[in-house]
Design a protein around this motif. Structure first.
Motif, short mmCIF file in Angstrom:
data_model
loop_
_atom_site.label_atom_id
_atom_site.label_comp_id
_atom_site.label_asym_id
_atom_site.label_seq_id
_atom_site.Cartn_x
_atom_site.Cartn_y
_atom_site.Cartn_z
N THR A 68 0.80 -1.22 0.00
CA THR A 68 0.00 0.00 0.00
C THR A 68 0.84 1.27 0.00
OG1 THR A 68 -0.22 -0.16 2.41
CG2 THR A 68 -1.99 -1.11 1.08
N ARG A 69 2.14 1.15 0.17
CA ARG A 69 3.09 2.26 0.02
C ARG A 69 4.23 1.76 -0.86
NH1 ARG A 69 1.66 1.98 5.30
NH2 ARG A 69 1.03 3.88 6.43
N GLY A 70 4.83 2.66 -1.59
CA GLY A 70 6.02 2.29 -2.33
C GLY A 70 7.17 1.99 -1.39
N PRO A 71 8.17 1.24 -1.82
CA PRO A 71 9.30 0.91 -0.94
C PRO A 71 9.98 2.15 -0.37
CG PRO A 71 9.37 -0.43 -2.93
CD PRO A 71 8.28 0.58 -3.14
N GLY A 72 10.17 3.19 -1.20
CA GLY A 72 10.82 4.39 -0.71
C GLY A 72 10.01 5.10 0.35
N LEU A 73 8.68 5.13 0.19
CA LEU A 73 7.84 5.79 1.18
C LEU A 73 7.85 5.03 2.50
CD1 LEU A 73 5.93 8.02 1.96
CD2 LEU A 73 4.04 6.73 0.93
N ILE A 74 7.86 3.70 2.45
CA ILE A 74 7.99 2.94 3.69
C ILE A 74 9.28 3.33 4.40
CG2 ILE A 74 8.22 0.65 4.73
CD1 ILE A 74 6.56 -0.48 2.45
N ALA A 75 10.37 3.42 3.64
CA ALA A 75 11.65 3.78 4.23
C ALA A 75 11.60 5.17 4.84
CB ALA A 75 12.75 3.70 3.18
N MET A 76 10.98 6.13 4.17
CA MET A 76 10.90 7.50 4.68
C MET A 76 10.07 7.57 5.96
SD MET A 76 10.64 10.00 1.35
CE MET A 76 9.36 9.09 0.50
N SER A 77 8.93 6.90 5.97
CA SER A 77 8.08 6.90 7.16
C SER A 77 8.79 6.24 8.34
CB SER A 77 6.76 6.18 6.87
OG SER A 77 6.03 6.84 5.86
N ALA A 78 9.46 5.12 8.06
CA ALA A 78 10.18 4.43 9.13
C ALA A 78 11.33 5.28 9.65
CB ALA A 78 10.71 3.09 8.61
N ALA A 79 12.04 5.95 8.76
CA ALA A 79 13.16 6.78 9.18
C ALA A 79 12.68 7.95 10.03
CB ALA A 79 13.92 7.29 7.95
N SER A 80 11.55 8.52 9.66
CA SER A 80 11.00 9.65 10.43
C SER A 80 10.66 9.23 11.84
CB SER A 80 9.77 10.22 9.73
OG SER A 80 10.09 10.70 8.44
N LEU A 81 10.01 8.06 11.97
CA LEU A 81 9.63 7.61 13.31
C LEU A 81 10.87 7.18 14.10
CD1 LEU A 81 7.44 7.23 15.29
CD2 LEU A 81 6.77 5.12 14.16
N ALA A 82 11.84 6.58 13.42
CA ALA A 82 13.07 6.20 14.11
C ALA A 82 13.82 7.42 14.61
CB ALA A 82 13.96 5.38 13.18
N LEU A 146 17.90 7.82 1.29
CA LEU A 146 17.25 8.63 2.32
C LEU A 146 18.06 9.89 2.60
CD1 LEU A 146 16.19 5.96 4.99
CD2 LEU A 146 14.63 7.50 3.78
N GLU A 147 17.38 11.02 2.64
CA GLU A 147 18.05 12.26 3.02
C GLU A 147 18.34 12.31 4.52
OE1 GLU A 147 15.97 15.71 1.76
OE2 GLU A 147 15.96 15.13 -0.36
N ARG A 148 17.50 11.60 5.32
CA ARG A 148 17.67 11.61 6.77
C ARG A 148 17.69 10.16 7.26
NH1 ARG A 148 15.91 16.80 8.82
NH2 ARG A 148 15.48 15.86 10.85
N PRO A 150 18.19 7.18 9.63
CA PRO A 150 18.14 7.14 11.10
C PRO A 150 19.38 6.50 11.69
CG PRO A 150 16.81 5.37 10.19
CD PRO A 150 17.29 6.19 9.02
N GLU A 151 19.72 6.93 12.89
CA GLU A 151 20.85 6.36 13.61
C GLU A 151 20.42 6.05 15.04
OE1 GLU A 151 24.13 4.64 14.52
OE2 GLU A 151 23.88 5.45 12.49
N PRO A 152 20.28 4.79 15.40
CA PRO A 152 20.59 3.62 14.57
C PRO A 152 19.43 3.28 13.63
CG PRO A 152 19.82 2.90 16.71
CD PRO A 152 19.88 4.40 16.78
N ALA A 153 19.73 2.47 12.63
CA ALA A 153 18.65 1.95 11.77
C ALA A 153 17.76 1.04 12.60
CB ALA A 153 19.24 1.18 10.60
N PRO A 154 16.44 1.12 12.40
CA PRO A 154 15.55 0.30 13.23
C PRO A 154 15.58 -1.17 12.85
CG PRO A 154 14.29 1.45 11.56
CD PRO A 154 15.70 1.97 11.45
N PRO A 155 15.35 -2.06 13.82
CA PRO A 155 15.14 -3.47 13.48
C PRO A 155 13.91 -3.61 12.59
CG PRO A 155 15.38 -3.15 15.86
CD PRO A 155 15.20 -1.81 15.26
N ILE A 156 13.89 -4.68 11.80
CA ILE A 156 12.76 -4.96 10.91
C ILE A 156 12.24 -6.35 11.23
CG2 ILE A 156 11.94 -5.10 8.54
CD1 ILE A 156 14.41 -3.45 7.71
N MET A 157 10.93 -6.44 11.45
CA MET A 157 10.30 -7.72 11.72
C MET A 157 9.24 -8.01 10.67
SD MET A 157 10.02 -7.56 15.89
CE MET A 157 9.74 -9.33 16.01
N LEU A 158 8.96 -9.28 10.45
CA LEU A 158 8.00 -9.69 9.44
C LEU A 158 6.75 -10.29 10.06
CD1 LEU A 158 10.19 -11.53 6.75
CD2 LEU A 158 9.65 -9.09 6.93
#
Length: 316
Positions: A68-82, A146-148, A150-158
């Protein structure tokens, strides 16, 4: 318990009205807040609020659909929250369902295993700040960075139910997120995931001693969820195929009331935690004893004050 989670938002409570509850959760013994995404709130907004209200809580999405989101948008949203919750955010991704993807979001639900695998691999690279140009089997990304980062990169779970996705989660992700299972099912799931990976389980909890009311609500939920093909296959794998066959037959015939009525009490009692708050806590603990790392309460409405129920279900 090392971890004790809650699904937010709570049904019937406006998002801004959660602030007082959220600020109290750590002192009550809750360690985690996880969001869901179907047709209510999105997965990220509630957690962005919680990140500022309660800086001690770990936050997780359960789950963000990969279609429901493109791969890049998922990354941007995740980075913002991280960035809002450094070191405290877990990105949970999964396939969702054909209804949500196709009927509600005009997407195409195809190659779910492959799309999830490829999205995971893309996010692993993208969330480190790496420039990604890659032809994955199910999509292609060219020149994304990604322009921003995150540090650290968040864990990813499935989100994972059956052996293939559970093994992928254990092999390439940081763990698995599952739901609609009984405590006795956990060892079966854990055996496919592996013993070291984190296992998050959303647990449906109806804190009432009115067993008939809890079972009535449970039957409606079970017939709505477990008739979805992926959940039907999950419970056939877990050994409930014969018990649930009458429900599937009635549902296929368009007999919704009958589908609810023929679900055995034992299935409802296996999959829906109900009873007094103490009985519910003990039942949730049994999931942990059987191999769940992080139990996440999904509070079901009983007509009582849900905020009081969250207090009553606290591990302390």
């Amino acid at each position: 318990m090392s971890r004790w989670g809650l699904t937010l938002p709570v049904t019937g409570v406006p998002l801004p009205a959660h602030r007082e509850l959220v600020t109290r959760l750590p002192d009550l013994g809750y360690t985690d807040v996880w969001s869901a995404e179907a047709s209510g709130t999105d997965a990220f907004t509630p957690l962005a609020l919680v990140s500022q209200w309660a800086p001690r809580l770990r936050l997780g999405t359960a789950i963000v659909p990969v279609y429901t989101r493109g791969p890049g948008l998922i990354a941007m949203s995740a980075a913002s929250l991280a960035e809002c919750a450094p070191g405290r955010f877990v990105l949970g991704i999964g396939t969702s369902s054909p209804v949500i993807v196709e009927n509600w979001n005009a997407g195409e639900f195809s190659e779910p295993y492959g799309r999830t695998r490829d999205t995971l691999r893309f996010l692993r690279s993208a969330l480190t700040g790496e420039k990604v140009s890659e032809e994955y089997p199910t999509f292609t990304v060219r020149g994304f960075r990604l322009e921003r980062a995150p540090e650290p990169a968040p864990p990813i779970m499935l989100a994972a139910l059956r052996p293939g996705m559970l093994r992928l989660a254990g092999r390439e992700a940081d763990g698995a997120i599952t739901n609609w299972l009984a405590p006795a099912d956990v060892p079966t799931v854990r055996a496919e995931l592996g013993q070291e990976a984190e296992l998050v389980a959303r647990i449906f909890v109806c804190p009432t001693e009115d067993a008939d009311a809890a079972r009535a609500l449970g039957r409606k939920l079970i017939s709505s969820y477990l008739t979805v093909p992926v959940y039907r296959a999950f419970h056939e794998w877990l050994g409930r195929g014969e018990l649930l066959a009458p429900m599937h037959e009635a549902w296929a015939a368009g007999e919704r009331k009958k589908a609810n009525a023929v679900i055995p009490d034992e299935v409802v009692d296996d999959l829906i935690v109900h009873g007094s708050p103490q009985a519910c806590r003990e039942r949730i603990e049994s999931y942990v004893h059987n191999g769940v790392t992080t139990p996440v309460i999904m509070l079901l409405p009983t007509g009582d004050d849900p905020l009081e129920q969250v207090h009553a279900l606290a591990p302390g």
